[in-house]
Write an enzyme that holds these catalytic residues in place. Structure first.
Site: not given
Length: 150
Positions: A78, A110, A122
């Protein structure tokens, strides 16, 4: 800002590579590698296109052959001006949804051990750390945290 997510194609390669090299520096993929990823029937890449001027502020890719039990988030990026506005979260959620459509029950990724912001994102999406890969990111010799979403 407002974006439209759409499937990425090889025609997006230059815009993707501009972000790739600007964001990842030494860790950036080559244009050849990215071209192969975009063209593969086993991958699904998205770009986040600005509605204001058709520029691209982000992209993300998934490797998930249809019917395979696992998917792997290959990359997500991003642009700096678009961060902290929910775009990364939206891209990851779209990849997880596509992995499910393709039959994957688990999704892996990862993340650099020194990228606490991404790890936190995450985790808030339900990914859990399951392993570490020592020196995974080269040439910087930075470890990777392997994360899984069930």
């Amino acid at each position: 800002m407002t974006w439209q997510l759409r499937r990425a194609t090889v025609a997006d390669l230059d815009a993707i590579m501009e972000l790739e090299s600007g964001i990842f520096g030494n860790d950036a993929w080559s244009a050849g590698t990215m071209r192969v990823e975009l063209a593969s029937p086993h991958t699904w890449y998205l770009v986040a296109e600005r509605l204001s001027d058709d520029g691209i502020d982000g992209y993300a890719g998934l490797s998930a052959p249809r019917g395979a039990p696992d998917g792997d988030i290959q990359t997500i990026a991003v642009a700096e001006p678009a961060r902290h506005q929910g775009l990364g979260r939206t891209l990851i959620q779209a990849l997880v949804a596509e992995a499910r459509k393709r039959g994957a029950g688990r999704v892996f990724l990862e993340v650099r051990a020194d990228n606490g912001g991404a790890q936190h994102l995450y985790e808030t999406l339900g990914f859990v750390a399951i392993a570490e890969r020592i020196g995974y990111y080269q040439p910087d010799n930075v470890d990777a945290i392997v994360m899984r979403y069930d």
